[in-house]
Design a protein around this motif. Structure first.
Motif, PDB file in Angstrom:
ATOM      1  N   ARG A  82     -29.812 -17.047  88.837  1.00  0.00           N
ATOM      2  CA  ARG A  82     -28.905 -16.836  89.962  1.00  0.00           C
ATOM      3  C   ARG A  82     -27.883 -17.959  90.011  1.00  0.00           C
ATOM      4  NH1 ARG A  82     -32.645 -15.548  95.135  1.00  0.00           N
ATOM      5  NH2 ARG A  82     -34.411 -15.856  93.762  1.00  0.00           N
ATOM      6  N   PHE A  83     -26.612 -17.609  90.133  1.00  0.00           N
ATOM      7  CA  PHE A  83     -25.560 -18.620  90.162  1.00  0.00           C
ATOM      8  C   PHE A  83     -25.771 -19.591  91.316  1.00  0.00           C
ATOM      9  CE2 PHE A  83     -21.600 -20.158  92.002  1.00  0.00           C
ATOM     10  CZ  PHE A  83     -21.074 -20.849  90.925  1.00  0.00           C
ATOM     11  N   SER A  84     -25.605 -20.867  91.013  1.00  0.00           N
ATOM     12  CA  SER A  84     -25.550 -21.887  92.059  1.00  0.00           C
ATOM     13  C   SER A  84     -24.463 -22.873  91.699  1.00  0.00           C
ATOM     14  CB  SER A  84     -26.899 -22.601  92.223  1.00  0.00           C
ATOM     15  OG  SER A  84     -27.243 -23.310  91.058  1.00  0.00           O
ATOM     16  N   ILE A 122     -26.072 -14.868  83.942  1.00  0.00           N
ATOM     17  CA  ILE A 122     -25.895 -15.493  85.251  1.00  0.00           C
ATOM     18  C   ILE A 122     -25.595 -14.377  86.245  1.00  0.00           C
ATOM     19  CG2 ILE A 122     -24.469 -17.035  86.652  1.00  0.00           C
ATOM     20  CD1 ILE A 122     -23.962 -18.693  84.159  1.00  0.00           C
ATOM     21  N   VAL A 123     -26.452 -14.243  87.235  1.00  0.00           N
ATOM     22  CA  VAL A 123     -26.315 -13.178  88.226  1.00  0.00           C
ATOM     23  C   VAL A 123     -25.683 -13.744  89.494  1.00  0.00           C
ATOM     24  CG1 VAL A 123     -27.568 -11.516  89.641  1.00  0.00           C
ATOM     25  CG2 VAL A 123     -28.318 -11.970  87.310  1.00  0.00           C
ATOM     26  N   GLY A 124     -24.720 -13.016  90.043  1.00  0.00           N
ATOM     27  CA  GLY A 124     -24.141 -13.428  91.313  1.00  0.00           C
ATOM     28  C   GLY A 124     -23.049 -14.476  91.197  1.00  0.00           C
ATOM     29  N   PHE A 125     -22.322 -14.483  90.073  1.00  0.00           N
ATOM     30  CA  PHE A 125     -21.143 -15.350  89.986  1.00  0.00           C
ATOM     31  C   PHE A 125     -20.191 -14.966  91.116  1.00  0.00           C
ATOM     32  CE2 PHE A 125     -17.078 -16.817  88.178  1.00  0.00           C
ATOM     33  CZ  PHE A 125     -17.446 -18.095  87.778  1.00  0.00           C
ATOM     34  N   PRO A 126     -19.434 -15.929  91.679  1.00  0.00           N
ATOM     35  CA  PRO A 126     -18.639 -15.632  92.887  1.00  0.00           C
ATOM     36  C   PRO A 126     -17.739 -14.408  92.797  1.00  0.00           C
ATOM     37  CG  PRO A 126     -18.699 -17.986  92.519  1.00  0.00           C
ATOM     38  CD  PRO A 126     -19.394 -17.365  91.344  1.00  0.00           C
ATOM     39  N   THR A 127     -17.202 -14.098  91.615  1.00  0.00           N
ATOM     40  CA  THR A 127     -16.288 -12.954  91.510  1.00  0.00           C
ATOM     41  C   THR A 127     -16.969 -11.690  91.010  1.00  0.00           C
ATOM     42  OG1 THR A 127     -15.646 -13.575  89.247  1.00  0.00           O
ATOM     43  CG2 THR A 127     -14.347 -14.505  91.056  1.00  0.00           C
ATOM     44  N   GLU A 128     -18.287 -11.706  90.873  1.00  0.00           N
ATOM     45  CA  GLU A 128     -19.005 -10.544  90.339  1.00  0.00           C
ATOM     46  C   GLU A 128     -19.084  -9.427  91.381  1.00  0.00           C
ATOM     47  OE1 GLU A 128     -23.004 -10.431  87.822  1.00  0.00           O
ATOM     48  OE2 GLU A 128     -23.412 -10.426  89.994  1.00  0.00           O
ATOM     49  N   THR A 129     -18.542  -8.259  91.036  1.00  0.00           N
ATOM     50  CA  THR A 129     -18.594  -7.090  91.912  1.00  0.00           C
ATOM     51  C   THR A 129     -19.811  -6.238  91.561  1.00  0.00           C
ATOM     52  OG1 THR A 129     -17.301  -5.719  90.400  1.00  0.00           O
ATOM     53  CG2 THR A 129     -16.077  -7.066  92.002  1.00  0.00           C
ATOM     54  N   ASP A 130     -20.043  -5.197  92.362  1.00  0.00           N
ATOM     55  CA  ASP A 130     -21.127  -4.255  92.040  1.00  0.00           C
ATOM     56  C   ASP A 130     -20.897  -3.630  90.670  1.00  0.00           C
ATOM     57  OD1 ASP A 130     -22.409  -4.726  94.423  1.00  0.00           O
ATOM     58  OD2 ASP A 130     -21.548  -2.994  95.453  1.00  0.00           O
ATOM     59  N   ARG A 131     -19.637  -3.321  90.362  1.00  0.00           N
ATOM     60  CA  ARG A 131     -19.312  -2.727  89.060  1.00  0.00           C
ATOM     61  C   ARG A 131     -19.598  -3.715  87.925  1.00  0.00           C
ATOM     62  NH1 ARG A 131     -14.787  -2.421  85.668  1.00  0.00           N
ATOM     63  NH2 ARG A 131     -14.663  -0.447  84.478  1.00  0.00           N
ATOM     64  N   ASP A 132     -19.249  -4.967  88.132  1.00  0.00           N
ATOM     65  CA  ASP A 132     -19.524  -5.984  87.119  1.00  0.00           C
ATOM     66  C   ASP A 132     -21.023  -6.098  86.859  1.00  0.00           C
ATOM     67  OD1 ASP A 132     -16.803  -6.709  86.871  1.00  0.00           O
ATOM     68  OD2 ASP A 132     -16.971  -8.085  88.580  1.00  0.00           O
ATOM     69  N   HIS A 133     -21.799  -6.120  87.937  1.00  0.00           N
ATOM     70  CA  HIS A 133     -23.250  -6.217  87.791  1.00  0.00           C
ATOM     71  C   HIS A 133     -23.799  -5.000  87.044  1.00  0.00           C
ATOM     72  CE1 HIS A 133     -27.444  -6.959  88.615  1.00  0.00           C
ATOM     73  NE2 HIS A 133     -27.543  -5.815  89.252  1.00  0.00           N
ATOM     74  N   ALA A 134     -23.264  -3.824  87.360  1.00  0.00           N
ATOM     75  CA  ALA A 134     -23.709  -2.612  86.662  1.00  0.00           C
ATOM     76  C   ALA A 134     -23.409  -2.703  85.172  1.00  0.00           C
ATOM     77  CB  ALA A 134     -23.026  -1.380  87.265  1.00  0.00           C
ATOM     78  N   GLN A 135     -22.286  -3.313  84.820  1.00  0.00           N
ATOM     79  CA  GLN A 135     -21.951  -3.487  83.408  1.00  0.00           C
ATOM     80  C   GLN A 135     -22.935  -4.441  82.727  1.00  0.00           C
ATOM     81  OE1 GLN A 135     -17.824  -4.708  83.869  1.00  0.00           O
ATOM     82  NE2 GLN A 135     -17.096  -2.714  83.155  1.00  0.00           N
ATOM     83  N   SER A 136     -23.358  -5.475  83.441  1.00  0.00           N
ATOM     84  CA  SER A 136     -24.363  -6.386  82.882  1.00  0.00           C
ATOM     85  C   SER A 136     -25.679  -5.666  82.664  1.00  0.00           C
ATOM     86  CB  SER A 136     -24.571  -7.589  83.814  1.00  0.00           C
ATOM     87  OG  SER A 136     -23.447  -8.434  83.815  1.00  0.00           O
TER      88      SER A 136
END
Length: 417
Positions: free
Chosen positions: A313-315, A283-297
């Motif tokens: 994409r999160f909805s 799930i991409v773009g969860f409300p608390t996902e930071t740039d660092r979190d996305h990089a970890q994914s």
């Protein structure tokens, strides 16, 4: 559950694919509405016969993207000219039709109705083994409809599987909200025992295990991998949705596992099986996902290299805790989704490219494809298309050895040997 609106253009093949998309969505508890403005998601199944048609598809995609929260674009133009939609800056995801149902679910578990019974669809038998789950994900509305796991006895599910096989099923699809927690309500993790007993049923058939969350699999990972290794009836395929490569985000999602548990599951199966398919979801773009979190994914995706990947994409779903969180902007979600989807295509394309030149034994012909083709599954549940199938006398239910001759991003082509 999601409200969906679907539009189909083009040939009979496209209409057939849309019917299959709808069947899977209904099985997962979603329902159709008339009009994109009433829907949570819109699905556009495209045609690309002539230039005028292409212009119409682009225009309709732009309209739908403005009328609904999420747009999924599939069909001939999407697959052959997906870059046209990206160049037009259409706010939608281009997917193979087979990926659409899982993308629509937004990472939620499938919904099994209280009266769900096994069904036979062609040579495919659908076997719901339990209802409910043990999770409480902050973004998922399915839990409100299904409750906690309710696991019928092993013997009952085995008898249902036997009845499907006797009725002509060649592929048994094990389904449930979370197959990995089958038996947890009785304090007994027993998915591996159920699979082992199903594989003892007389007959020529294959078994595909449906979605199993990493936490449930982790506790029985060695036993489960051993059952897969010992039984050729089981497709060497595991769908374990990790959803994020960040433990912080997994915590906010209230997922029960952590990243290292998911990795340990993958490593266990790698040790037990020479050739298998890992399927997972992000799930991409969860409300608390930071740039660092996305990089970890992104790093986890490239580390584990699953051969089947669902990027969503999160909805927001009404009534869920995540719906109350302040969301990320659409542009952020779009950019992150694009980056991950591009990496996904690279990984999956490489997996199918590596198959070219190999002979895959005992592939099961599962269903008719477009024109004079059939869709087959090899031992790892990877899709191999055989064209001019009538020349080889191939029909659903047949087993055949195939030499892989070519590939596309999401499937391979093969010829009988």
């Amino acid at each position: 559950m999601a409200r969906y609106h679907i539009e189909t253009y083009g040939c009979t093949s496209n209409r057939g694919e849309s019917r299959e998309i709808e069947r899977r969505l209904r099985d997962a508890g979603h329902y159709r509405v008339d009009g994109a403005d009433e829907a949570d998601v819109a699905i556009l199944n495209t045609c690309t016969v002539v230039e005028k048609t292409e212009r119409n598809m682009l225009r309709r995609a732009e309209e739908l993207s403005e009328e609904t929260a999420d747009l999924f674009i599939t069909g001939c133009m999407a697959l052959a000219q997906g870059e046209e939609f990206r160049a037009a800056d259409v706010d939608g995801q281009v997917l193979h039709w087979d990926e659409v149902p899982e993308a629509v679910t937004n990472g939620e578990c499938p919904t099994t109705t209280p009266d769900a019974e096994p069904i036979l669809d062609g040579v495919v038998g659908i076997l719901p083994i339990a209802r409910g789950c043990m999770s409480d994900c902050s973004y998922c509305i399915t839990k409100q409809a299904t409750g906690k796991i309710d696991s019928p006895p092993i013997e009952e599910n085995v008898e249902k599987a036997r009845a499907l096989i006797h009725a002509g099923a060649k592929e048994i699809r094990i389904t449930g909200q979370d197959t990995g927690v089958y038996g947890w309500d009785e304090g007994d993790r027993k998915l591996h025992r159920l699979l082992s007993e199903i594989c003892e049923i007389e007959g020529d058939f294959r078994v595909r295990v449906g979605m199993a969350n990493p936490k449930g699999v982790h506790g029985i990972r060695e036993e489960l991998a051993e059952v897969f290794a010992e039984n050729e009836e089981l497709y060497d395929f595991l769908h374990a949705p990790v959803q994020s490569g960040s433990n912080d985000v997994l915590g906010d999602m209230r997922r029960q596992h952590q990243v290292d548990e998911y990795v340990e599951v993958v490593e266990t199966f790698d040790d037990a099986l020479d050739y298998w398919t890992l399927s997972t979801d992000f799930i991409v773009g969860f409300p608390t996902e930071t740039d660092r979190d996305h990089a970890q994914s992104m790093a986890l995706l490239r580390e584990t290299r699953p051969e089947k990947i669902n990027v969503t994409r999160f909805s927001k779903r009404p009534g869920t805790d995540a719906a109350e969180m302040k969301g990320l902007g659409g542009t952020v979600k779009k950019e992150r989704s694009k980056e991950m989807s591009e990496a996904k295509r690279e990984i999956v394309r490489e997996a199918y490219a590596d198959m070219v030149g190999e002979v895959r034994e005992d592939c099961l012909v599962v269903e008719q494809g477009t024109a004079d083709s059939v869709k087959c599954r090899d031992s790892a549940y990877r899709q191999v298309i055989v064209q001019n199938a009538s020349e080889y006398g191939l029909e659903p239910g047949d087993f055949v050895d195939l030499e892989v001759t070519a590939h596309e991003t999401m499937y391979a082509f093969g010829e009988p040997v």
